[in-house]
Motif scaffolding. Structure first.
Motif, short mmCIF file in Angstrom:
data_model
loop_
_atom_site.label_atom_id
_atom_site.label_comp_id
_atom_site.label_asym_id
_atom_site.label_seq_id
_atom_site.Cartn_x
_atom_site.Cartn_y
_atom_site.Cartn_z
N GLU A 25 14.41 11.21 8.26
CA GLU A 25 15.44 11.60 7.30
C GLU A 25 14.88 12.32 6.10
O GLU A 25 15.03 11.88 4.95
N PRO A 26 14.18 13.43 6.33
CA PRO A 26 13.63 14.17 5.19
C PRO A 26 14.76 14.71 4.32
O PRO A 26 15.79 15.12 4.83
N ARG A 27 14.51 14.66 3.01
CA ARG A 27 15.56 15.09 2.09
C ARG A 27 15.64 16.61 1.99
O ARG A 27 16.67 17.18 1.69
N ASP A 28 14.50 17.25 2.19
CA ASP A 28 14.52 18.71 2.13
C ASP A 28 13.49 19.29 3.11
O ASP A 28 12.76 18.55 3.77
N ALA A 29 13.49 20.60 3.18
CA ALA A 29 12.65 21.27 4.16
C ALA A 29 11.16 21.07 3.87
O ALA A 29 10.34 20.97 4.79
N MET B 29 0.85 -1.19 0.00
CA MET B 29 0.00 0.00 0.00
C MET B 29 0.89 1.24 0.00
O MET B 29 1.70 1.42 0.90
N VAL B 30 0.70 2.06 -1.03
CA VAL B 30 1.50 3.27 -1.18
C VAL B 30 0.57 4.48 -1.14
O VAL B 30 -0.52 4.45 -1.72
N ALA B 31 0.97 5.51 -0.42
CA ALA B 31 0.16 6.73 -0.36
C ALA B 31 0.81 7.84 -1.16
O ALA B 31 2.02 8.07 -1.05
N LEU B 32 0.00 8.51 -1.99
CA LEU B 32 0.46 9.73 -2.67
C LEU B 32 0.02 10.86 -1.77
O LEU B 32 -1.17 11.06 -1.55
N LEU B 33 0.99 11.60 -1.26
CA LEU B 33 0.71 12.62 -0.26
C LEU B 33 1.25 13.96 -0.75
O LEU B 33 2.35 14.02 -1.27
N GLY B 34 0.45 15.00 -0.55
CA GLY B 34 0.95 16.32 -0.95
C GLY B 34 -0.13 17.36 -0.82
O GLY B 34 -1.30 17.03 -0.65
N ILE C 38 -3.23 4.95 -2.58
CA ILE C 38 -4.21 5.84 -1.96
C ILE C 38 -3.73 7.29 -2.08
O ILE C 38 -2.55 7.57 -1.89
N VAL C 39 -4.65 8.17 -2.44
CA VAL C 39 -4.34 9.59 -2.54
C VAL C 39 -4.86 10.27 -1.29
O VAL C 39 -6.01 10.07 -0.91
N THR C 40 -4.02 11.06 -0.65
CA THR C 40 -4.48 11.80 0.53
C THR C 40 -3.64 13.06 0.72
O THR C 40 -2.51 13.14 0.26
N HIS C 41 -4.25 14.04 1.39
CA HIS C 41 -3.45 15.21 1.76
C HIS C 41 -3.21 15.19 3.26
O HIS C 41 -2.62 16.09 3.82
N ASP C 42 -3.68 14.11 3.91
CA ASP C 42 -3.62 14.00 5.36
C ASP C 42 -2.45 13.10 5.76
O ASP C 42 -2.45 11.90 5.52
N ARG C 43 -1.45 13.71 6.38
CA ARG C 43 -0.23 12.94 6.66
C ARG C 43 -0.47 11.83 7.67
O ARG C 43 0.13 10.77 7.58
N PHE D 130 6.20 18.82 5.78
CA PHE D 130 4.95 18.21 5.35
C PHE D 130 4.59 16.98 6.17
O PHE D 130 3.42 16.70 6.39
N VAL D 131 5.59 16.24 6.61
CA VAL D 131 5.27 15.02 7.35
C VAL D 131 5.20 15.23 8.86
O VAL D 131 4.94 14.28 9.60
N GLY D 132 5.39 16.45 9.32
CA GLY D 132 5.27 16.70 10.75
C GLY D 132 5.82 18.06 11.10
O GLY D 132 6.50 18.69 10.28
N ARG D 133 5.57 18.51 12.32
CA ARG D 133 6.11 19.82 12.69
C ARG D 133 7.63 19.74 12.78
O ARG D 133 8.18 18.73 13.20
N CYS D 134 8.26 20.82 12.37
CA CYS D 134 9.72 20.80 12.35
C CYS D 134 10.26 22.21 12.55
O CYS D 134 9.73 23.16 11.98
N ASN D 135 11.28 22.35 13.37
CA ASN D 135 11.98 23.63 13.48
C ASN D 135 13.02 23.69 12.39
O ASN D 135 13.81 22.75 12.24
#
Ligand code: ATP
Length: 356
Positions: A224-228, A31-36, A189-194, A233-238
């Motif tokens: 290990e996000p590749r960029d900001a 199961m793969v999610a398209l998120l954005g 699955i397509v979602t905008h909800d992380r 997008f996947v969670g709160r981050c400073n």
């Protein structure tokens, strides 16, 4: 069930590019999610895979067969939409049997297949009801049964939970994931909800502007996000602009020296320190290395969030379990001095969000 391969899929509407050379793979039973964010091209991608939108270029393979030009009703994909799209004048059983009827399956053969599909979503007892006599969650389960009744090779879900209230969403989410795993359904699955993506999918594809930003498990994207863009997008981050000072420290744009161990994968162009709010420890007073001033405290029930000003202008958010009893953080007030610490392994240095 079959493996899905999407190769350099592109969709252009006039001069605007909705999906730009998207490549992805969904393994058999995965199961793969398209998120954005809204408008990033998720739905267009799904609709191309389902066969409702013709790609400008690129190709799609299902179980090794090229389906790029195969009409939707012969693609063997089961589709579930956000709006349940049930026929109001048909009973639940008739709705579930619709796809089978369209494929020329006889009435006698449809019966057991409908019963089996309704059994999967635990709605056998409601087979003779009409959609309007059912709750939103039940209607969405009918839509799931309808998609499953045709024994699809690929299961496609487009924001299937967004019309449900929070409690039902959690319930149907668990149900879809359980079914997907039990039946070994190859699912996109397509979602905008992380949260939805993180809890349901084996792997996530984060999209932005029609392109793939990063593919990975929820843990990989979070840790290990590749960029900001992915980090946020996947969670709160400073995110603090910074440059490396030495192997253990970085210097922020505001001149602060902060601990951050150099990593093997760190590129020299790295320019943003990324650290999750829950990876930072906070204590009253100025006894630790990173000194700041408390600007705001937000009580969130199980957790409390602290906004802290470091130096002249740099702000970080810290979250931790809400302090109880004799925890010294209980007595800290806005404007009080506080100190922060974190494990040198906790932050990452990543490139600043590139709007390429
Ligand atoms: P949302 O979460 O809001 O549904 P999305 O990520 O699914 O967004 P898409 O619906 O795939 O995004 O749209 C991607 C881009 O393509 C958007 O800029 C959209 O305006 C554009 N687009 C989609 N369909 C068409 C169309 N039929 N004609 C012209 N432009 C379109």
């Amino acid at each position: 069930m079959a493996k899905l391969t999407v190769e350099r899929l592109k969709k252009q509407f006039g001069t605007s590019i909705a999906v730009d050379e998207l490549t992805l793979e969904v393994a058999q039973g995965e199961m793969v999610a398209l998120l954005g964010p809204s408008g990033c091209g998720k739905t267009t991608t799904l609709r191309m895979i389902a066969g409702f939108v013709a790609p400008t270029s690129g190709r799609m393979l299902l179980g090794g067969n090229d389906i790029t030009r195969v009409p939707p009703h012969v693609r063997e994909t089961g589709l579930v939409f956000q709006s349940y799209a049930l026929f109001p004048h048909m009973t639940v059983a008739e709705n579930v049997g619709f796809g089978l009827e369209m494929r020329g399956v006889s009435r006698a053969q449809r019966g057991p297949l409908i019963a089996e599909a309704l059994g999967l979503v635990r709605l056998s007892h409601l087979a003779d009801r009409f959609p309007k006599q059912m709750s939103g969650g039940q209607q969405q389960r009918v839509a799931l049964a309808r998609a499953l009744a045709i024994s699809p090779k690929l299961f496609l879900l487009d924001e299937p939970l967004s019309n449900l209230d929070a409690k039902l969403r959690a319930e149907v989410r668990t149900e879809i994931r359980a079914l997907q795993q039990r039946l070994g359904l190859t699912t996109l699955i397509v979602t905008h909800d992380r949260e939805e993506a993180l809890t349901m999918a084996d792997r996530l594809v984060v999209m932005e502007g029609g392109r793939v930003r990063q593919v990975g498990s929820g843990r990989e994207l979070y840790e290990e996000p590749r960029d900001a863009f992915v980090a946020e997008f996947v969670g709160r981050c400073n995110l603090l602009p910074a440059t490396r000072e030495d192997d253990e420290r970085v210097r922020t744009r505001g001149g602060l020296l902060l601990s951050s161990r150099r990593r093997a994968d760190e590129s020299s162009s790295a320019s943003t320190l990324a650290i999750r709010p829950e990876r930072i420890a906070i204590e009253p007073g100025h006894h630790a290395e990173i000194k700041g001033q408390l600007e705001a405290v937000t009580y969130l029930g199980a957790h409390t969030e602290y906004q802290v000003l470091l130096g002249e202008s740099e702000r970080v958010v810290v979250t931790r379990p809400t302090p109880v009893r004799d925890d010294p953080m209980l007595s800290v007030r806005t404007s009080d001095p506080v100190s922060l610490t974190w494990d040198t392994e906790a932050p990452r240095l990543i490139p600043e969000t590139a709007k390429d």
